[in-house]
Write a protein that holds these residues in place. Structure first.
Motif, PDB file in Angstrom:
ATOM      1  N   GLY A  72      10.521  23.256  35.853  1.00  0.00           N
ATOM      2  CA  GLY A  72      10.962  23.373  34.690  1.00  0.00           C
ATOM      3  C   GLY A  72      10.756  21.579  34.393  1.00  0.00           C
ATOM      4  O   GLY A  72      10.855  22.193  33.055  1.00  0.00           O
ATOM      5  N   LEU A  73      10.222  20.237  34.987  1.00  0.00           N
ATOM      6  CA  LEU A  73      10.912  19.552  34.267  1.00  0.00           C
ATOM      7  C   LEU A  73       9.167  19.287  33.327  1.00  0.00           C
ATOM      8  O   LEU A  73       8.708  18.625  32.635  1.00  0.00           O
ATOM      9  CB  LEU A  73      10.904  17.862  35.303  1.00  0.00           C
ATOM     10  CG  LEU A  73      12.738  17.735  35.511  1.00  0.00           C
ATOM     11  CD1 LEU A  73      12.256  17.068  36.455  1.00  0.00           C
ATOM     12  CD2 LEU A  73      12.808  17.003  34.243  1.00  0.00           C
ATOM     13  N   ALA A  77       7.107  22.390  26.241  1.00  0.00           N
ATOM     14  CA  ALA A  77       8.475  22.718  24.941  1.00  0.00           C
ATOM     15  C   ALA A  77       8.028  22.616  23.890  1.00  0.00           C
ATOM     16  O   ALA A  77       7.191  21.437  23.831  1.00  0.00           O
ATOM     17  CB  ALA A  77       9.584  22.108  25.789  1.00  0.00           C
ATOM     18  N   GLU A  79       8.039  21.072  20.127  1.00  0.00           N
ATOM     19  CA  GLU A  79       8.942  20.169  19.552  1.00  0.00           C
ATOM     20  C   GLU A  79       9.570  20.502  19.432  1.00  0.00           C
ATOM     21  O   GLU A  79      11.060  18.785  19.336  1.00  0.00           O
ATOM     22  CB  GLU A  79       7.671  19.592  18.512  1.00  0.00           C
ATOM     23  CG  GLU A  79       6.720  18.714  18.737  1.00  0.00           C
ATOM     24  CD  GLU A  79       5.329  18.774  18.271  1.00  0.00           C
ATOM     25  OE1 GLU A  79       5.952  18.117  16.518  1.00  0.00           O
ATOM     26  OE2 GLU A  79       3.862  18.133  17.644  1.00  0.00           O
ATOM     27  N   MET A  81      12.454  21.465  20.220  1.00  0.00           N
ATOM     28  CA  MET A  81      13.414  21.555  21.342  1.00  0.00           C
ATOM     29  C   MET A  81      13.763  20.109  22.062  1.00  0.00           C
ATOM     30  O   MET A  81      14.193  20.145  23.388  1.00  0.00           O
ATOM     31  CB  MET A  81      13.355  22.272  22.693  1.00  0.00           C
ATOM     32  CG  MET A  81      13.011  24.264  21.900  1.00  0.00           C
ATOM     33  SD  MET A  81      14.975  24.536  21.609  1.00  0.00           S
ATOM     34  CE  MET A  81      15.271  24.786  23.307  1.00  0.00           C
ATOM     35  N   ALA A  82      12.888  19.318  21.206  1.00  0.00           N
ATOM     36  CA  ALA A  82      12.396  17.898  21.917  1.00  0.00           C
ATOM     37  C   ALA A  82      13.773  16.904  22.373  1.00  0.00           C
ATOM     38  O   ALA A  82      14.048  16.576  23.718  1.00  0.00           O
ATOM     39  CB  ALA A  82      11.946  17.033  21.273  1.00  0.00           C
ATOM     40  N   THR A  84      16.885  19.381  23.533  1.00  0.00           N
ATOM     41  CA  THR A  84      17.180  19.805  24.373  1.00  0.00           C
ATOM     42  C   THR A  84      16.197  19.656  25.920  1.00  0.00           C
ATOM     43  O   THR A  84      16.858  19.400  27.177  1.00  0.00           O
ATOM     44  CB  THR A  84      17.130  21.276  24.504  1.00  0.00           C
ATOM     45  OG1 THR A  84      18.252  21.027  23.582  1.00  0.00           O
ATOM     46  CG2 THR A  84      16.940  21.995  25.342  1.00  0.00           C
ATOM     47  N   THR A  85      15.405  19.225  26.094  1.00  0.00           N
ATOM     48  CA  THR A  85      13.688  18.796  26.654  1.00  0.00           C
ATOM     49  C   THR A  85      14.223  17.329  27.461  1.00  0.00           C
ATOM     50  O   THR A  85      14.116  17.433  28.896  1.00  0.00           O
ATOM     51  CB  THR A  85      12.313  19.154  26.185  1.00  0.00           C
ATOM     52  OG1 THR A  85      12.459  20.475  26.003  1.00  0.00           O
ATOM     53  CG2 THR A  85      11.604  18.489  27.171  1.00  0.00           C
ATOM     54  N   TYR A  88      17.191  17.932  29.485  1.00  0.00           N
ATOM     55  CA  TYR A  88      17.091  18.620  30.653  1.00  0.00           C
ATOM     56  C   TYR A  88      16.244  17.754  31.603  1.00  0.00           C
ATOM     57  O   TYR A  88      17.132  17.422  33.043  1.00  0.00           O
ATOM     58  CB  TYR A  88      15.923  19.962  30.395  1.00  0.00           C
ATOM     59  CG  TYR A  88      15.931  20.513  32.015  1.00  0.00           C
ATOM     60  CD1 TYR A  88      16.443  21.730  32.298  1.00  0.00           C
ATOM     61  CD2 TYR A  88      14.256  19.891  32.250  1.00  0.00           C
ATOM     62  CE1 TYR A  88      15.654  22.431  33.066  1.00  0.00           C
ATOM     63  CE2 TYR A  88      14.523  20.518  33.328  1.00  0.00           C
ATOM     64  CZ  TYR A  88      14.721  21.880  34.128  1.00  0.00           C
ATOM     65  OH  TYR A  88      14.473  22.451  35.200  1.00  0.00           O
ATOM     66  N   ALA A  89      15.366  17.016  31.054  1.00  0.00           N
ATOM     67  CA  ALA A  89      14.523  15.767  32.023  1.00  0.00           C
ATOM     68  C   ALA A  89      15.839  14.878  32.770  1.00  0.00           C
ATOM     69  O   ALA A  89      15.689  14.419  34.227  1.00  0.00           O
ATOM     70  CB  ALA A  89      14.006  15.002  31.424  1.00  0.00           C
TER      71      ALA A  89
END
Length: 204
Positions: A72-73, A77, A79, A81-82, A84-85, A88-89
């Protein structure tokens, strides 16, 4: 359920709880004793060999968690959703180290917990379930807590905090086991025994 609680504890372990400015224990400590409780019930009813199989299944599930979240990393994704991304990271870049620590701690802790529980049962029979659940956990948590804290947090937290975390986590887990886990184990084991014995009688 044991596997579910264990996976939840690993993800929650990313957050460290601090009281008075001192890092005491990770948030996974809150749910982890319930995984031990389920392990106790499993060992009590089906024995060490079956418990060991489930322990290794949980081990495999954690490896799958690391692989899946790592994939997933690297996936792209949009832009918009930056934020949220990045979140997540932030969480799952750290999870592999947590899970690596947890895997080693889990194997040492759960296997010793199940083994000690069986040995105590050989002496007590079905009597004194509380002695088996708490006594086996007291041994298992030593392996689990020391290995987990050192591998997961060494280099990211001061040595004094590591020692505090080990002591705090150990006694927090043991207290939760005694107050919450053991009463639940009594109910679950009673239900399982009744269910298994009824099933065996019907099949016999």
């Amino acid at each position: 359920m044991l596997t579910t609680f264990y996976l939840i504890a690993n993800i929650m372990a990313v957050k460290v709880i601090s009281i008075g400015g001192i890092a005491l224990f990770d948030a996974g400590t809150v749910t982890f004793p319930f995984a031990y409780m389920l392990g106790d019930a499993l060992t009590e009813i089906w024995g060490f060999k079956t418990a060991r199989k489930v322990i290794f299944l949980t081990f495999l599930s954690n490896i799958i968690l690391v692989v899946a979240t790592s994939i997933g990393l690297i996936l792209p994704a949009p832009e918009y959703m930056a934020e949220t991304t990045a979140a997540y990271a932030c969480i799952f870049t750290y999870v592999p180290r947590i899970v690596a620590a947890s895997l080693l701690a889990f194997l040492g802790g759960e296997l010793s917990n199940a083994w000690v529980m069986v040995k105590i049962k050989e002496k007590t029979g079905r009597r004194h379930l509380w002695l088996r659940t708490i006594g086996s956990s007291a041994v298992g948590y030593i392996f689990d807590t020391v290995l987990f804290v050192i591998i997961a947090f060494a280099g990211t937290a001061p040595a004094s905090d590591l020692l505090t975390m080990i002591v705090a986590q150990y006694f927090m887990k043991l207290a939760l086991e005694a107050i919450g886990g053991t009463p639940l184990a009594y109910g679950l084991i009673y239900w399982l025994r009744k269910h298994v014995e009824t099933e065996e009688a019907n099949n016999g």
